[in-house]
Scaffold this motif. Structure first.
Motif, PDB file in Angstrom:
ATOM      1  N   LYS A  71       0.833  -1.212   0.000  1.00 49.38           N
ATOM      2  CA  LYS A  71       0.000   0.000   0.000  1.00 49.38           C
ATOM      3  C   LYS A  71       0.865   1.259   0.000  1.00 49.38           C
ATOM      4  O   LYS A  71       0.571   2.229  -0.708  1.00 49.38           O
ATOM      5  CB  LYS A  71      -0.919  -0.005   1.212  1.00 49.38           C
ATOM      6  N   VAL A  72       1.942   1.248   0.782  1.00 50.10           N
ATOM      7  CA  VAL A  72       2.834   2.406   0.830  1.00 50.10           C
ATOM      8  C   VAL A  72       3.509   2.626  -0.523  1.00 50.10           C
ATOM      9  O   VAL A  72       3.598   3.757  -1.019  1.00 50.10           O
ATOM     10  CB  VAL A  72       3.878   2.230   1.948  1.00 50.10           C
ATOM     11  N   GLU A  73       3.975   1.536  -1.145  1.00 46.34           N
ATOM     12  CA  GLU A  73       4.610   1.665  -2.456  1.00 46.34           C
ATOM     13  C   GLU A  73       3.630   2.176  -3.501  1.00 46.34           C
ATOM     14  O   GLU A  73       3.978   2.991  -4.368  1.00 46.34           O
ATOM     15  CB  GLU A  73       5.192   0.312  -2.889  1.00 46.34           C
ATOM     16  N   GLU A  74       2.370   1.704  -3.424  1.00 49.24           N
ATOM     17  CA  GLU A  74       1.351   2.197  -4.357  1.00 49.24           C
ATOM     18  C   GLU A  74       1.113   3.688  -4.166  1.00 49.24           C
ATOM     19  O   GLU A  74       0.993   4.442  -5.147  1.00 49.24           O
ATOM     20  CB  GLU A  74       0.049   1.421  -4.159  1.00 49.24           C
ATOM     21  N   PHE A  75       1.065   4.147  -2.912  1.00 48.38           N
ATOM     22  CA  PHE A  75       0.839   5.568  -2.666  1.00 48.38           C
ATOM     23  C   PHE A  75       2.044   6.400  -3.109  1.00 48.38           C
ATOM     24  O   PHE A  75       1.890   7.509  -3.630  1.00 48.38           O
ATOM     25  CB  PHE A  75       0.541   5.807  -1.185  1.00 48.38           C
ATOM     26  N   ILE A  76       3.238   5.866  -2.912  1.00 46.79           N
ATOM     27  CA  ILE A  76       4.435   6.567  -3.399  1.00 46.79           C
ATOM     28  C   ILE A  76       4.387   6.696  -4.920  1.00 46.79           C
ATOM     29  O   ILE A  76       4.735   7.748  -5.487  1.00 46.79           O
ATOM     30  CB  ILE A  76       5.715   5.836  -2.941  1.00 46.79           C
ATOM     31  N   ASN A  77       3.947   5.647  -5.595  1.00 42.12           N
ATOM     32  CA  ASN A  77       3.799   5.722  -7.055  1.00 42.12           C
ATOM     33  C   ASN A  77       2.760   6.771  -7.453  1.00 42.12           C
ATOM     34  O   ASN A  77       2.951   7.505  -8.439  1.00 42.12           O
ATOM     35  CB  ASN A  77       3.405   4.358  -7.612  1.00 42.12           C
ATOM     36  N   ASP A  78       1.673   6.849  -6.678  1.00 39.91           N
ATOM     37  CA  ASP A  78       0.664   7.883  -6.964  1.00 39.91           C
ATOM     38  C   ASP A  78       1.264   9.285  -6.781  1.00 39.91           C
ATOM     39  O   ASP A  78       1.009  10.189  -7.592  1.00 39.91           O
ATOM     40  CB  ASP A  78      -0.542   7.708  -6.045  1.00 39.91           C
ATOM     41  N   LEU A  79       2.019   9.468  -5.718  1.00 34.63           N
ATOM     42  CA  LEU A  79       2.682  10.752  -5.497  1.00 34.63           C
ATOM     43  C   LEU A  79       3.665  11.067  -6.621  1.00 34.63           C
ATOM     44  O   LEU A  79       3.754  12.214  -7.092  1.00 34.63           O
ATOM     45  CB  LEU A  79       3.427  10.736  -4.158  1.00 34.63           C
ATOM     46  N   ASP A  80       4.372  10.042  -7.055  1.00 31.14           N
ATOM     47  CA  ASP A  80       5.351  10.246  -8.123  1.00 31.14           C
ATOM     48  C   ASP A  80       4.665  10.625  -9.433  1.00 31.14           C
ATOM     49  O   ASP A  80       5.144  11.505 -10.170  1.00 31.14           O
ATOM     50  CB  ASP A  80       6.175   8.969  -8.303  1.00 31.14           C
ATOM     51  N   LYS A  81       3.539   9.977  -9.740  1.00 28.93           N
ATOM     52  CA  LYS A  81       2.800  10.326 -10.951  1.00 28.93           C
ATOM     53  C   LYS A  81       2.253  11.759 -10.868  1.00 28.93           C
ATOM     54  O   LYS A  81       2.330  12.521 -11.842  1.00 28.93           O
ATOM     55  CB  LYS A  81       1.649   9.342 -11.146  1.00 28.93           C
ATOM     56  N   ALA A  82       1.717  12.107  -9.706  1.00 27.69           N
ATOM     57  CA  ALA A  82       1.220  13.470  -9.536  1.00 27.69           C
ATOM     58  C   ALA A  82       2.357  14.486  -9.657  1.00 27.69           C
ATOM     59  O   ALA A  82       2.186  15.562 -10.244  1.00 27.69           O
ATOM     60  CB  ALA A  82       0.534  13.606  -8.183  1.00 27.69           C
TER      61      ALA A  82
END
Length: 818
Positions: free
Chosen positions: A202-213
């Protein structure tokens, strides 16, 4: 010759057959060993009492060494509390609309969540390690249960062993209990690991979301996301607010910085101590460099003199730069503070390098750095944000315009160099103008990117330039110092080492500079992804397939192995082994064998790095054997001869050898060929096969002694005994003539014109035999001249039997003259 070729081909055929069938034999041996392992293991009846006691003690040790139940419970509670915190923070951050946030906010959140990701990854590795230990214990228990079960079955059949049977049953109960306990512990740890892995995902997925944003936000360069400077509502309290942004900054970034420093307080203290140590070291180096008598003949040396006059600034630059490289996941505010700290020594060093007329531009550069550290405090629709950005734009345009005009009117002698500087300044002036007009029109993202490019590139260029000068200057002075020249490697290859090291440093920092430029203009990720895709793109040719990355890695590993092996060979041969007083030739033999061993290991690593299985080397070896049999006999013969020369050492580097009509000193001994330098200065490459198969005269194999021979004569009438004594004294007085064997003087005979003598003497200085022979001849001439003994020359007496009276001897003319 034909018989030799036939034997060699037969040997190659045997080698190929062995290689082809070795795999089959290995598989048969493996199957046989597996069958033996599956045989039933039973404990002997006489050993049951001892073995049972040992097994009880062993499983008490296992219970102590394995993680305890209490430790597992405490770990589960600790993990659950941390995972609960992560869940709560995740819920809060998921409610944020990432598309509306700034790139700075997104970057800070990525750093924040990467710390949690690192913690969870460490926990997963730790739990996995503990589970592996428990799994190994479970395997041991399972094996012991099988053995004791077999023993129990055997005792059941034997009715006379009831006492031992009870003992075996007790042992099995202990083993079953240990197995159950280990299973429970394993299941509990698996639950903790599973929960940790779920949160990690879940943390890695959220980091990916932050990175995309973050990427999407940086790509919105041409979007007008704020009102222009002319249409902004200056009456709005939020637009003119100063206190509110400051409070928000304090509650967010400043608070995160404080928490970060508290969490890594020990690391911060350690870095501070390292920085103080660097300052002390650089100060000591400064005094040594300024007092040195080394001739300053390079630009790096001259620049280093100037930079090291500000040793504290140089130490801060190196220390903070190392902090940037080693520790990347830091809050943005912490990075800004480091930039501000390192900007001061950069400006100080720049003032020591640039002319006095450029001082004001360095001060303006510092002002832009400070403004760049302040404007982000305010939101983009705030009046103070607009004012600060306008100031940055105006200063950048002024400085770049003045520098462009200066270099246009004051060009350097090198046209290409001057054109490059002019174009770089012109391009950055264009960015500054673009940022200015983007700010006026409300494109704040474009304005930020455009105005950040000139100041960031200038900062990075000055930083990298200062570091390159410091490192290359240290390399230059280091090679020239008396301490370094005590090493044979530096004395022989100092200039080459200096050039190669400086080139390597320049290449590394040039790549780093290009990377910073790509990062500033927001295309670093695109370039890296493109290069990565190219390197991993599969290329198929028929049934074979490969990737460019594997090919590059293959040649890179081989090149590195050759370079490293060459460096180690030189160090071993010229310095390390040279100082051990080994026998002549042994340092070269060891160094060459180490070199080719490292190259062989490098080739194997290169094959593995290229994705080729090492088992395929069997086929390559077979093909190589066929090649030897058909066309590579001479090359293989030379290679084998090279190993013979290295191991037996009949010829060593520095020996004076005679091969056929060739005579000279051995310069190098390679695997395939050796180099002999003749006395005329020519370097002749001789295949090693000739040095083994042909007759070779080695004048200096066991020692440096050589016999020298001199022939001379004296006139008839001289005392031969006196002459002999004089010659013996000449040989005795010469310092390069040894006493053993004793110098000899022989009366050779009565020649046509002289009493002939032969002088034989030995010297241990073989390479100077021509000089020694010449000095002896000089000494013979001087002693004969001093004693009045003449050195004859060939003479002939002419006797006339009859003379024609009409022949005129010239006496008549002489008489008339008188």
């Amino acid at each position: 010759m034909h018989k030799t070729n036939f034997s060699l081909r037969r040997l190659n055929i045997i080698l190929i057959i062995f290689l082809l069938f070795s795999g089959h034999l290995n598989s048969q041996n493996k199957n046989s060993s597996d069958t033996l392992k599956k045989s039933i293991e039973v404990i002997n009846t006489s050993e049951i009492p001892i073995k049972s006691g040992d097994i009880i003690i062993e499983y008490q040790r296992i219970q102590e060494s394995a993680v305890s139940t209490l430790e597992i419970e405490n770990r589960a509670q600790q993990t659950d509390s941390i995972l609960s915190i992560i869940d709560s923070l995740m819920i809060l951050d998921r409610t944020i609309d990432l598309g509306l946030e700034t790139t700075r906010f997104l970057s800070n959140r990525m750093v924040f969540w990467r710390n949690f990701a690192d913690y969870l990854n460490k926990e997963k590795k730790s739990l996995t390690k503990v589970l592996h230990v428990i799994s190994d214990f479970e395997d041991e228990v399972e094996k012991d249960i099988i053995v004791w079960k077999n023993t129990e079955d055997k005792l059941v059949k034997d009715e006379n062993q009831s006492t031992l049977l009870f003992r075996v049953v007790d042992v099995l109960k202990i083993l079953d209990s240990a197995k159950y306990i280990l299973k429970v512990k394993s299941e509990d740890l698996l639950i903790i690991l599973n929960n940790t892995a779920e949160r990690s995902i879940k943390v890695e997925e959220f980091i990916n979301d932050l990175d995309k944003a973050y990427s999407n936000k940086k790509s919105e360069i041409f979007v007008r996301n704020e009102p222009s400077i002319f249409t902004i509502d200056y009456k709005d309290p939020d637009t003119r607010s100063l206190i509110k942004p400051l409070k928000n900054f304090y509650n967010t970034e400043f608070t995160e910085l404080v928490l970060f420093l508290k969490k890594d307080i020990f690391e911060g203290i350690l870095q501070l101590l390292l920085l103080i140590g660097l300052i002390f070291i650089f100060n000591e180096i400064k005094f040594k460099i300024l007092k040195t008598d080394i001739i300053v003949d390079s630009i790096y040396s001259r620049m280093l003199f100037k930079i090291m006059s500000r040793s504290v600034s140089a130490a801060i630059i190196i220390g903070v730069f190392a902090n940037f490289i080693i520790f990347k996941d830091r809050p943005e505010l912490f990075k800004d503070i480091l930039v501000l700290i390192i900007s001061v020594p950069i400006i100080v060093i720049a003032r020591t390098i640039v002319p006095r007329g450029f001082y004001k531009y360095t001060y303006l550069f510092g002002i832009v750095i400070i403004l760049s550290m302040v404007y982000f405090i305010f939101p983009t629709d705030n009046m103070y944000f607009m004012i600060l950005m306008l100031l940055i734009a105006l200063i950048e345009m002024y400085v770049l315009y003045k520098l462009t005009v200066y270099f246009y009117h004051n060009p350097y002698n090198q046209r290409l160099y001057n054109l490059s500087i002019f174009l770089i300044l012109l391009v950055h002036l264009g960015f500054a103008v673009t940022g200015f007009f983007a700010l006026l029109l409300g494109s704040t993202t474009l304005a930020e990117v455009s105005l950040r490019i000139p100041v960031t590139n200038a900062f990075n260029a000055l930083l990298i330039f200062s570091i390159v000068i410091i490192i290359n200057g240290f390399i230059t002075f280091g090679v020239e110092t008396n301490y370094a020249k005590k090493l044979n490697v530096i004395r022989l290859y100092g200039e080459i080492i200096k050039r190669r090291a400086i080139s390597l440093v320049n290449l590394i920092f040039f790549i780093l500079w290009i990377q910073t430029i790509l990062n500033v203009i927001n295309i670093k990720r695109v370039v890296i992804d493109s290069i990565t895709a190219f390197l991993h793109d599969t290329i198929s040719i028929g049934s074979a397939s490969f990737t460019p990355g594997n090919i590059i890695m293959f040649f890179l590993v081989i090149w590195l192995s050759i370079v490293i092996s060459r460096i180690i060979q030189i160090l071993l041969e010229k310095d390390i082994l040279y100082r051990l007083n080994l026998a002549k030739g042994i340092p070269n033999t060891i160094a060459v064998m180490v070199k080719y061993s490292l190259v062989t290991i490098g080739v194997l690593l290169a094959i593995s790095a290229a994705g080729m299985p090492l088992s395929s080397l069997t086929v390559l070896a077979g093909a190589f054997g066929i090649g030897i049999g058909f066309g590579l006999q001479h090359i293989f013969n030379n290679i084998v001869s090279g190993f013979i020369l290295l191991l037996e050492r009949p010829i060593q580097i520095g020996d004076t050898v005679e091969v056929g009509q060739l005579i000279g000193n051995v310069k190098t001994i390679g695997i395939r060929a050796s180099c002999i330098r003749t006395f005329d200065g020519a370097e002749v490459i001789v295949p090693n096969g000739q040095l083994i198969s042909n007759e070779v005269v080695n004048w200096t194999l066991s020692d440096q002694k050589r016999r020298i021979e001199v022939f001379t004569g004296v006139a008839y009438g001289s005392d031969p005994h006196l002459v002999k004594n004089l010659f013996e004294k000449v040989l005795k007085d010469h310092t390069d003539i040894i006493d053993d064997p004793t110098p000899k003087v022989f009366f050779k005979g009565l020649g046509d014109s002289a009493l002939e003598f032969r002088l034989l003497f030995w010297t241990s200085n073989y390479h100077e035999w021509v000089r020694i022979q010449s000095e002896v001849v000089f000494a013979i001439h001087d002693v004969l001249y001093k004693e009045g003994i003449s050195i004859p020359f060939p003479q002939m007496d002419l006797h006339f039997k009859s003379i024609d009276k009409s022949f005129d001897f010239g006496d008549k003319g002489k008489d008339e003259t008188k």
